[in-house]
Design an enzyme around this catalytic site. Structure first.
Site, PDB file in Angstrom:
ATOM      1  N   PHE A   1       2.703   3.311   0.990  1.00 58.67           N
ATOM      2  CA  PHE A   1       2.096   4.627   1.057  1.00 58.67           C
ATOM      3  C   PHE A   1       0.737   4.522   1.732  1.00 58.67           C
ATOM      4  O   PHE A   1       0.059   3.493   1.624  1.00 58.67           O
ATOM      5  CB  PHE A   1       1.882   5.204  -0.352  1.00 58.67           C
ATOM      6  CG  PHE A   1       3.148   5.540  -1.087  1.00 58.67           C
ATOM      7  CD1 PHE A   1       3.589   6.847  -1.174  1.00 58.67           C
ATOM      8  CD2 PHE A   1       3.889   4.555  -1.717  1.00 58.67           C
ATOM      9  CE1 PHE A   1       4.745   7.173  -1.861  1.00 58.67           C
ATOM     10  CE2 PHE A   1       5.045   4.860  -2.409  1.00 58.67           C
ATOM     11  CZ  PHE A   1       5.477   6.177  -2.481  1.00 58.67           C
TER      12      PHE A   1
ATOM     13  N   THR B   1       8.008   0.392  -1.004  1.00 56.98           N
ATOM     14  CA  THR B   1       7.550   1.448  -0.102  1.00 56.98           C
ATOM     15  C   THR B   1       6.040   1.357   0.064  1.00 56.98           C
ATOM     16  O   THR B   1       5.304   1.183  -0.916  1.00 56.98           O
ATOM     17  CB  THR B   1       7.931   2.849  -0.622  1.00 56.98           C
ATOM     18  OG1 THR B   1       9.354   3.001  -0.521  1.00 56.98           O
ATOM     19  CG2 THR B   1       7.274   3.947   0.203  1.00 56.98           C
TER      20      THR B   1
END
Length: 297
Positions: A193, A191
């Site tokens: 960010f 992921t």
């Protein structure tokens, strides 16, 4: 705070009090303690004070109101694509992207006992990233606001056969039993960010490759996107991401989210952005920041 399941409230209260005592060190994140965003905050800034917020809007408000210096917000996942609503929330927040961080995502299946698991509660992103595992095990997915919050709810309700999908840290925090670890569908699950702040913080000269993120809306004319993109090709500016989305229900205008290498002040980038502005209705810069991972190969 009452939005959180009971087992999470004590931890939320402790972390909120700590952040209130030193807001210049606080990093707001969405979710309950033990969520991936919490882990990202700790990994990114070991001396920071993670501040749990129930929603993305709450995390962004914490920065705007001065209760946190920064926010750690997931924007896209390698398996499940972009995080819903972030393309709308980022520009509306008025905050600036000052950095990025990549977190390998690892999920575990956890519950209160050894009974066979029949259902799993988690955030839609986590359920999507573990879709093959759930199907193979015949486990029914149930959507919840966040991963660690799902673990806290399972710990509160204590229903046999009901499990949560969350980082292993959540099992540790809420006293749950881990049935399976590394249940994500791909080992390279990652992921991205972005770190947000009230004011822009440009990268230090010589700190390495830089990214710039911006939004724009094309004019409603033939070949509008082709014309808008031409300046990046002719000026040799590498665009690493281009994603379209619709705002409103008219379907008459398409907005785009883009990442490029470089930043304003670079002659090639300035020329490309000038040409983009000429062929679009508007352009909005969200921030320039160092690359956490190289894009060019």
């Amino acid at each position: 705070m009452d939005n959180y399941p009971l087992p999470a409230r004590r931890l939320v209260a402790e972390m909120t009090d700590a952040a209130a005592g030193a807001p210049d060190r606080a990093i707001a994140f969405q979710g309950a303690p033990g969520a991936n965003s919490h882990i990202a905050c700790v990994d990114y800034a070991p001396d920071g004070l993670p501040l749990p917020c129930f929603s993305f809007e709450d995390a962004l408000d914490a920065v705007n109101e001065g209760r946190a210096d920064r926010a750690m917000i997931p924007i896209e996942n390698s398996l499940h694509g972009r995080v819903a609503d972030m393309h709308f929330l980022l520009p509306e927040s008025g905050l600036h992207i000052i950095d990025e961080y990549f977190l390998p995502i690892r999920y575990a299946l956890m519950s209160v006992d050894d009974a066979p698991v029949v259902s799993a509660l988690s955030h839609p992103q986590a359920l999507g990233q573990c879709r093959k595992y759930l199907r193979a095990k015949g486990i029914r997915p149930i959507v919840y606001a966040d991963t660690a919050g799902a673990a806290a709810l399972v710990a509160e309700v204590r229903e046999s056969g009901a499990a949560a999908i969350a980082p292993a840290l959540a099992a540790q925090l809420y006293g749950l039993k881990i049935h399976d670890s590394h249940i994500e569908d791909s080992e390279d699950n990652m992921t991205r960010f972005v770190v947000l702040a009230r004011e822009p913080r440009l990268p230090e000269p010589g700190s390495g490759p830089v990214m710039t993120t911006f939004l724009f809306e094309v004019k409603n004319v033939p070949a509008a996107l082709y014309k808008a993109m031409g300046g990046f090709a002719t000026n040799g500016v590498n665009m690493t991401k281009l994603e379209s989305y619709q705002r409103g229900a008219s379907f008459s205008a398409t907005e785009f989210y883009a990442d490029i290498e470089g930043m304003p002040g670079d002659p090639a980038v300035d020329r490309a952005l000038d040409e983009l502005a000429f062929h679009t209705k508007w352009v909005r810069l969200l921030g320039s920041y160092r690359q956490a991972r190289p894009r060019s190969v």
